[in-house]
Design a protein around this motif. Structure first.
Motif, short mmCIF file in Angstrom:
data_model
loop_
_atom_site.label_atom_id
_atom_site.label_comp_id
_atom_site.label_asym_id
_atom_site.label_seq_id
_atom_site.Cartn_x
_atom_site.Cartn_y
_atom_site.Cartn_z
N ALA A 29 0.83 -1.21 0.00
CA ALA A 29 0.00 0.00 0.00
C ALA A 29 0.86 1.26 0.00
O ALA A 29 0.62 2.21 -0.76
N VAL A 30 1.90 1.26 0.84
CA VAL A 30 2.80 2.42 0.89
C VAL A 30 3.53 2.58 -0.45
O VAL A 30 3.67 3.70 -0.97
N SER A 31 3.98 1.46 -1.02
CA SER A 31 4.73 1.51 -2.29
C SER A 31 3.90 2.07 -3.43
O SER A 31 4.44 2.70 -4.34
N VAL A 32 2.60 1.83 -3.40
CA VAL A 32 1.72 2.33 -4.46
C VAL A 32 1.21 3.73 -4.14
O VAL A 32 1.16 4.60 -5.01
N ALA A 33 0.87 3.98 -2.88
CA ALA A 33 0.23 5.24 -2.51
C ALA A 33 1.15 6.44 -2.69
O ALA A 33 0.74 7.48 -3.24
N VAL A 34 2.38 6.33 -2.25
CA VAL A 34 3.28 7.50 -2.29
C VAL A 34 3.54 7.97 -3.73
O VAL A 34 3.40 9.17 -4.02
N PRO A 35 3.91 7.09 -4.67
CA PRO A 35 4.09 7.58 -6.05
C PRO A 35 2.82 8.16 -6.66
O PRO A 35 2.87 9.18 -7.37
N LEU A 36 1.67 7.53 -6.40
CA LEU A 36 0.42 8.04 -6.97
C LEU A 36 0.06 9.40 -6.39
O LEU A 36 -0.38 10.31 -7.12
N LEU A 37 0.24 9.59 -5.09
CA LEU A 37 -0.05 10.88 -4.48
C LEU A 37 0.93 11.95 -4.99
O LEU A 37 0.54 13.12 -5.17
N ALA A 38 2.17 11.57 -5.24
CA ALA A 38 3.13 12.52 -5.80
C ALA A 38 2.70 12.96 -7.20
O ALA A 38 2.76 14.16 -7.54
N LEU A 39 2.25 12.02 -8.02
CA LEU A 39 1.78 12.37 -9.36
C LEU A 39 0.52 13.22 -9.30
O LEU A 39 0.33 14.14 -10.11
N GLY A 43 -0.10 16.97 -10.77
CA GLY A 43 -1.06 17.06 -11.85
C GLY A 43 -0.72 16.16 -13.02
O GLY A 43 -1.09 16.46 -14.17
N ARG A 44 -0.05 15.02 -12.77
CA ARG A 44 0.37 14.13 -13.86
C ARG A 44 -0.13 12.70 -13.61
O ARG A 44 0.62 11.73 -13.76
N LEU A 45 -1.39 12.57 -13.27
CA LEU A 45 -1.93 11.23 -13.07
C LEU A 45 -2.00 10.43 -14.37
O LEU A 45 -2.24 9.22 -14.34
N ASP A 46 -1.79 11.10 -15.51
CA ASP A 46 -1.71 10.36 -16.77
C ASP A 46 -0.51 9.40 -16.79
O ASP A 46 -0.47 8.47 -17.60
N LEU A 47 0.44 9.61 -15.87
CA LEU A 47 1.61 8.74 -15.78
C LEU A 47 1.46 7.68 -14.69
O LEU A 47 2.41 6.96 -14.39
N SER A 48 0.27 7.59 -14.10
CA SER A 48 0.08 6.70 -12.95
C SER A 48 0.30 5.23 -13.29
O SER A 48 0.73 4.45 -12.42
N VAL A 49 0.03 4.85 -14.52
CA VAL A 49 0.23 3.44 -14.90
C VAL A 49 1.70 3.06 -14.77
O VAL A 49 2.04 1.99 -14.25
N TYR A 50 2.61 3.96 -15.20
CA TYR A 50 4.04 3.68 -15.10
C TYR A 50 4.47 3.52 -13.64
O TYR A 50 5.22 2.62 -13.29
N ALA A 51 3.99 4.42 -12.79
CA ALA A 51 4.36 4.36 -11.37
C ALA A 51 3.85 3.07 -10.73
O ALA A 51 4.56 2.43 -9.94
N THR A 52 2.62 2.69 -11.07
CA THR A 52 2.03 1.50 -10.47
C THR A 52 2.77 0.24 -10.89
O THR A 52 3.08 -0.62 -10.06
N PHE A 53 3.06 0.12 -12.18
CA PHE A 53 3.79 -1.06 -12.64
C PHE A 53 5.18 -1.12 -12.02
O PHE A 53 5.68 -2.19 -11.67
#
Length: 340
Positions: A29-39, A43-53
């Motif tokens: 949860a921490v590994s996924v949450a921090v990058p997504l919240l940073a994006l 304002g770059r949630l369009d890159l969220s797939v890269y961060a999640t993978f």
């Protein structure tokens, strides 16, 4: 036949004992949450797939010693980045979708062999196929390569740092320098080729009958081919299908709420936790969480018609499970006389 059906049914519904899964769930949860919240903040949630993978690297080695776990996660993170770069190259080049299917199937075979040799846990190529296929279908330009390296790389590095930090706090920094316990394993080329063939057939069928999200059919086929023997593969296919159907109902409810991005991230993180609580105990239950997680991630990066997403997910999963199971049974039938 009756005994075999009983074993398959038992494997499908059995829930394995709890083995500290809550610790893995929190770390994931921490590994996924921090990058997504940073994006989100950028304002770059369009890159969220890269961060999640990239963050998926932290899901490897849950039962290994810390040093081996970190090494495995580094290798898995590098593999995920390579898979995303391959998918991005396919998207940028504008090759026909059938070419993308064949390339992603080759990734499935290659990563299956790599996972065998390195004794990865979780085994197989499911995450790499998901990453390569998803990025192959996303809009991309040459800048996408940099975005994969920076965002995907940051997600992978952060997830490994989470693991390393926990290891250092609990056991001291020296634990990370322990010699490797895992030794390379022999590669079963037939298994790797079977996964590649099953993925290719599923991808072609998904592309023919469904369209855009053909890689979901490939992921489902790879999942159905992931068991150690044919009974386990059939059980896993049933779990994938049943769990996906239940997960689609959950996702339909969530998508109908039209949650704001930060709320979507919160729900996705909770789904990630739920998935990790059950992924080693019952794959079907884990899929109830994984399905909405996957759909929410797509909704964050590239908003689409929810009805089409849900339909495609169901159809591609049915196609992938049927083809993967058929290939698993056919491969076992071919190999059995040789074993005798």
């Amino acid at each position: 036949m009756g005994d075999r059906l009983q074993r398959i049914w038992t494997g499908t519904v059995r829930i394995a004992p709890h083995r500290g899964d809550h610790r893995v769930a929190i770390r994931a949860a921490v590994s996924v949450a921090v990058p997504l919240l940073a994006l989100w903040a950028l304002g770059r949630l369009d890159l969220s797939v890269y961060a999640t993978f990239g963050a998926f690297a932290g899901l490897y080695g849950r039962f290994d010693r810390y040093a081996d776990r970190v090494r495995m996660q580094l290798a898995a993170g590098g593999t995920m980045i390579a898979a995303m770069l391959i998918g991005t190259a396919l998207a940028v080049s504008g090759v026909p979708a059938i070419v993308s299917v064949i390339v992603v199937a080759a990734v499935a075979a290659a990563v299956t062999a790599l996972a065998q040799a390195a004794r990865w846990h979780p085994p197989g190529a499911l995450f790499a196929v998901f990453a390569a296929g998803a990025t192959a279908t996303l809009p991309a330009d040459p800048l996408g390569f940099v975005e994969v390296l920076v965002v995907g790389g940051a997600g992978a590095v952060f997830s490994v740092l989470v693991t390393a930090t926990i290891a250092a706090v609990r056991r001291g920094p020296r634990v990370l320098l322990a010699p490797a316990e895992r030794r390379p394993a022999p590669v079963d080329a037939v298994v790797a080729a079977t996964v590649g063939v099953g993925a290719a057939l599923a991808g072609i069928a998904g592309l023919t009958f469904v369209g855009t999200h053909w890689y979901w059919a490939m992921v489902a086929a790879v999942a159905a081919l992931g068991g150690p023997h044919v009974n386990a593969r059939i059980a896993r296919g049933v779990q994938r299908l049943a769990g996906t159907l239940a997960g689609v109902l959950v996702a339909a409810g969530l998508l109908s709420l039209h949650l704001p991005p930060v709320a979507t991230i919160a729900v996705a993180v909770l789904c990630q936790m739920g998935a990790e609580l059950f992924i080693s105990r019952n794959y079907g239950i884990a899929m109830v969480f994984i399905t909405p997680l996957a759909l929410l991630m797509i909704e964050l990066a590239v908003p689409a018609d929810p009805a089409q997403l849900l339909r495609d997910r169901v159809l591609d999963t049915v196609i992938g499970v049927l083809i993967g199971t058929a290939v698993a049974v056919g491969s076992a039938a071919i190999r059995r006389p040789r074993a005798g």
